[in-house]
Design a protein around this motif. Sequence first.
Motif, PDB file in Angstrom:
ATOM      1  N   CYS A 174     -35.076   7.267 -75.919  1.00 41.91           N
ATOM      2  CA  CYS A 174     -35.736   6.490 -76.979  1.00 41.91           C
ATOM      3  C   CYS A 174     -36.716   7.364 -77.766  1.00 41.91           C
ATOM      4  CB  CYS A 174     -36.464   5.293 -76.372  1.00 41.91           C
ATOM      5  SG  CYS A 174     -35.387   4.031 -75.667  1.00 41.91           S
ATOM      6  N   MET A 175     -37.425   8.243 -77.072  1.00 45.49           N
ATOM      7  CA  MET A 175     -38.339   9.165 -77.748  1.00 45.49           C
ATOM      8  C   MET A 175     -37.589  10.037 -78.746  1.00 45.49           C
ATOM      9  SD  MET A 175     -40.763  10.388 -74.554  1.00 45.49           S
ATOM     10  CE  MET A 175     -41.399  11.799 -75.486  1.00 45.49           C
ATOM     11  N   ALA A 176     -36.431  10.559 -78.320  1.00 41.54           N
ATOM     12  CA  ALA A 176     -35.647  11.437 -79.192  1.00 41.54           C
ATOM     13  C   ALA A 176     -35.151  10.684 -80.419  1.00 41.54           C
ATOM     14  CB  ALA A 176     -34.473  12.026 -78.418  1.00 41.54           C
ATOM     15  N   ALA A 177     -34.718   9.445 -80.235  1.00 41.51           N
ATOM     16  CA  ALA A 177     -34.236   8.648 -81.364  1.00 41.51           C
ATOM     17  C   ALA A 177     -35.364   8.370 -82.348  1.00 41.51           C
ATOM     18  CB  ALA A 177     -33.622   7.342 -80.848  1.00 41.51           C
ATOM     19  N   ARG A 178     -36.537   8.022 -81.836  1.00 41.00           N
ATOM     20  CA  ARG A 178     -37.678   7.765 -82.732  1.00 41.00           C
ATOM     21  C   ARG A 178     -38.091   9.031 -83.459  1.00 41.00           C
ATOM     22  NH1 ARG A 178     -39.541   4.515 -78.229  1.00 41.00           N
ATOM     23  NH2 ARG A 178     -40.805   6.263 -77.485  1.00 41.00           N
ATOM     24  N   HIS A 179     -38.123  10.140 -82.723  1.00 42.38           N
ATOM     25  CA  HIS A 179     -38.596  11.400 -83.300  1.00 42.38           C
ATOM     26  C   HIS A 179     -37.656  11.909 -84.391  1.00 42.38           C
ATOM     27  CE1 HIS A 179     -40.622  15.260 -83.468  1.00 42.38           C
ATOM     28  NE2 HIS A 179     -39.487  15.892 -83.200  1.00 42.38           N
TER      29      HIS A 179
ATOM     30  N   ASP B  67     -46.165  20.950 -76.538  1.00 39.73           N
ATOM     31  CA  ASP B  67     -47.307  20.272 -77.158  1.00 39.73           C
ATOM     32  C   ASP B  67     -47.142  20.271 -78.675  1.00 39.73           C
ATOM     33  OD1 ASP B  67     -49.671  19.066 -77.736  1.00 39.73           O
ATOM     34  OD2 ASP B  67     -50.953  20.728 -77.135  1.00 39.73           O
ATOM     35  N   GLU B  68     -46.232  19.416 -79.141  1.00 33.47           N
ATOM     36  CA  GLU B  68     -46.028  19.231 -80.577  1.00 33.47           C
ATOM     37  C   GLU B  68     -46.460  17.816 -80.922  1.00 33.47           C
ATOM     38  OE1 GLU B  68     -41.946  20.037 -81.363  1.00 33.47           O
ATOM     39  OE2 GLU B  68     -42.069  22.137 -80.694  1.00 33.47           O
ATOM     40  N   GLU B  69     -47.405  17.683 -81.843  1.00 36.63           N
ATOM     41  CA  GLU B  69     -48.030  16.384 -82.089  1.00 36.63           C
ATOM     42  C   GLU B  69     -47.015  15.297 -82.424  1.00 36.63           C
ATOM     43  OE1 GLU B  69     -51.520  14.305 -84.829  1.00 36.63           O
ATOM     44  OE2 GLU B  69     -51.055  16.431 -85.070  1.00 36.63           O
ATOM     45  N   ALA B  70     -46.037  15.602 -83.276  1.00 39.71           N
ATOM     46  CA  ALA B  70     -45.066  14.576 -83.672  1.00 39.71           C
ATOM     47  C   ALA B  70     -44.277  14.064 -82.474  1.00 39.71           C
ATOM     48  CB  ALA B  70     -44.122  15.135 -84.734  1.00 39.71           C
ATOM     49  N   LEU B  71     -43.950  14.964 -81.551  1.00 38.71           N
ATOM     50  CA  LEU B  71     -43.213  14.559 -80.358  1.00 38.71           C
ATOM     51  C   LEU B  71     -44.137  13.879 -79.357  1.00 38.71           C
ATOM     52  CD1 LEU B  71     -40.531  14.496 -78.875  1.00 38.71           C
ATOM     53  CD2 LEU B  71     -40.994  16.819 -78.054  1.00 38.71           C
ATOM     54  N   LEU B  72     -45.343  14.424 -79.221  1.00 42.44           N
ATOM     55  CA  LEU B  72     -46.313  13.842 -78.300  1.00 42.44           C
ATOM     56  C   LEU B  72     -46.589  12.378 -78.640  1.00 42.44           C
ATOM     57  CD1 LEU B  72     -49.534  15.454 -76.965  1.00 42.44           C
ATOM     58  CD2 LEU B  72     -49.694  13.244 -78.081  1.00 42.44           C
ATOM     59  N   MET B  73     -46.622  12.038 -79.928  1.00 46.09           N
ATOM     60  CA  MET B  73     -46.932  10.672 -80.339  1.00 46.09           C
ATOM     61  C   MET B  73     -45.792   9.692 -80.036  1.00 46.09           C
ATOM     62  SD  MET B  73     -49.988  10.881 -81.273  1.00 46.09           S
ATOM     63  CE  MET B  73     -50.287   9.272 -82.006  1.00 46.09           C
TER      64      MET B  73
ATOM     65  N   ARG C 244     -51.472   5.680 -78.990  1.00 47.91           N
ATOM     66  CA  ARG C 244     -50.010   5.623 -78.996  1.00 47.91           C
ATOM     67  C   ARG C 244     -49.495   4.448 -78.186  1.00 47.91           C
ATOM     68  NH1 ARG C 244     -48.405   8.221 -75.332  1.00 47.91           N
ATOM     69  NH2 ARG C 244     -50.403   8.690 -74.374  1.00 47.91           N
ATOM     70  N   THR C 245     -50.245   4.073 -77.167  1.00 48.59           N
ATOM     71  CA  THR C 245     -49.714   3.258 -76.082  1.00 48.59           C
ATOM     72  C   THR C 245     -49.760   1.766 -76.374  1.00 48.59           C
ATOM     73  OG1 THR C 245     -51.835   2.990 -74.959  1.00 48.59           O
ATOM     74  CG2 THR C 245     -50.601   5.011 -74.493  1.00 48.59           C
ATOM     75  N   SER C 246     -48.954   1.020 -75.584  1.00 49.22           N
ATOM     76  CA  SER C 246     -48.987  -0.433 -75.702  1.00 49.22           C
ATOM     77  C   SER C 246     -50.277  -1.009 -75.135  1.00 49.22           C
ATOM     78  CB  SER C 246     -47.779  -1.048 -74.977  1.00 49.22           C
ATOM     79  OG  SER C 246     -47.783  -0.708 -73.607  1.00 49.22           O
ATOM     80  N   PHE C 247     -51.016  -0.214 -74.348  1.00 46.87           N
ATOM     81  CA  PHE C 247     -52.329  -0.675 -73.879  1.00 46.87           C
ATOM     82  C   PHE C 247     -53.257  -0.874 -75.074  1.00 46.87           C
ATOM     83  CE2 PHE C 247     -50.584   1.979 -70.458  1.00 46.87           C
ATOM     84  CZ  PHE C 247     -50.575   1.067 -69.424  1.00 46.87           C
ATOM     85  N   ASP C 248     -53.084  -0.047 -76.097  1.00 46.77           N
ATOM     86  CA  ASP C 248     -53.912  -0.133 -77.304  1.00 46.77           C
ATOM     87  C   ASP C 248     -53.228  -0.983 -78.377  1.00 46.77           C
ATOM     88  OD1 ASP C 248     -56.255   1.057 -78.971  1.00 46.77           O
ATOM     89  OD2 ASP C 248     -54.476   1.427 -80.204  1.00 46.77           O
ATOM     90  N   LYS C 249     -51.955  -0.725 -78.650  1.00 42.13           N
ATOM     91  CA  LYS C 249     -51.257  -1.385 -79.758  1.00 42.13           C
ATOM     92  C   LYS C 249     -50.502  -2.638 -79.347  1.00 42.13           C
ATOM     93  CE  LYS C 249     -50.583   2.707 -82.657  1.00 42.13           C
ATOM     94  NZ  LYS C 249     -51.575   2.248 -83.608  1.00 42.13           N
ATOM     95  N   ARG C 250     -50.466  -2.922 -78.037  1.00 40.96           N
ATOM     96  CA  ARG C 250     -49.726  -4.068 -77.533  1.00 40.96           C
ATOM     97  C   ARG C 250     -48.282  -4.053 -78.037  1.00 40.96           C
ATOM     98  NH1 ARG C 250     -51.834  -4.632 -73.256  1.00 40.96           N
ATOM     99  NH2 ARG C 250     -50.868  -6.688 -72.966  1.00 40.96           N
TER     100      ARG C 250
END
Length: 464
Positions: free
Chosen positions: A153-158, A292-298, A325-331
């Motif tokens: 899923c990360m790869a698809a979003r990125h 440690d690439e910001e676009a991927l890290l996010m 980034r997380t659902s803890f913050d953005k739900r």
Amino acid sequence: MTSKPQVYPYIPNSVPAVKAAMLAATGAASVEEFYADVPTELRMDRPLNLPAPLLSEARLKRHVQAILARNRHCGEVLSFLGGGCYQHHVPAICDEINGRSEFLTAYAGEPYDDHGRFQALWEYCSMMGELLNLDVVSVPTYDGMQAAATACCMAARHSGRRLVLLAANTSADKRSHIKTYGRSEIDFVEVAFDPITGLLDRGDLRAKLSQEVAALYLDVPNYFGGIDEGQAIAGLVKSAGAMLIVGVDPLSLGVLTPPGDYGADIVCGDIQSLGMHMSYGGGHGGFIASRDEEALLMQYPSRLFGIAPTSVPGQYGFGDVAYQRTSFDKREQGNEFVGTAAALWGITAGVFLASQGPQGMVELGEGIMKRVAYARQRLSTLPGLRLAHPGAVHFKEFVLDFSATGKTVAEVNAGLRERAIFGGHDLSEAFPALGQSALYAFTEVHSQADIDALVDALREVLAS
């Protein structure tokens, strides 16, 4: 005559009065009316096949104990089962530390003053980063399958692409989990494996790579224990502008090149082999790692721990990185909804890695490969039995083909159980192209005498 309703003491809504109260609260006149929105073809039209209730707690306890007594665990017999959950030696220090009250209840939430656990998880992430030779490592996900699904899923979003290729020499369970988890945002296509070598079919990979492919998911070692040539595969994948996701057994990295070194963009896996008991299949935690690439890290949905100086000179604190980034913050607006984590297993894996050190990981890996080589040499001498993939290099596992012996894997395994041995996983249903084949695993817990005992037992079973 109306039959008396069965009331199960531990299922509250089996009590008629409770069921009636629940229906009244919902405004439904009956259970059928309550489920009216569920299509008829999806509903079971018969009662569940449940045994009669045991109303006595003492009888229930005796009943459950009788069921448990039928189990035979791997400490009682000689086991060569693997396929994702392995019998490894667990150093006593792992159990000692993960049983301490500071860590034992470690879960997803925590009090703000829980700095010790934050540091322990940061140390785990740091050691995993050193082992993987990558910069960013997540805190443990639920298990390795979850980590693989999230990596896709990360790869698809990125990449902004929907198509992900899955290597068909990945575990059938893992492929099923990945497809189920990612089905809302990803289209999956499987890439065949060569039945002679068990390795990825590069011709099929070339045919399926295109500018629409987000990533290829590949396990190294694969489900059959074979080691694909990662660098060559990475070159093909990169030429299509796609990402390479590699699932890896971290215990193999004392002897195998870390996937990031040959071009993997995301690396994931399960940490069960790092100091966790099998626990009847329950001792698992997953990891995800990258540069440690910001676009991927996010794109990480799970928590990332870092270190930072505090207001007190010379002192440091440990906590979340890019928490937004997380659902803890953005739900519901988060990348994915992150629920259960396996923080305690991350701490356990950190203890294991610290106790082994770099040299210990090398020795473990070399010891496993030597056992595999010895087992392959001995087993290949048995009449009718052949190595399914004789040309490939293997780590921890390999496939034995019983097709020419005149016996099915089920028959062989039954014979081995009579001799207090658990044989390999039967692959005849999940991988029918391999015929009557089984997956055998060998780890550092197996001695030369254990392997010889397996050879002798198989010789008896095949001759009977």
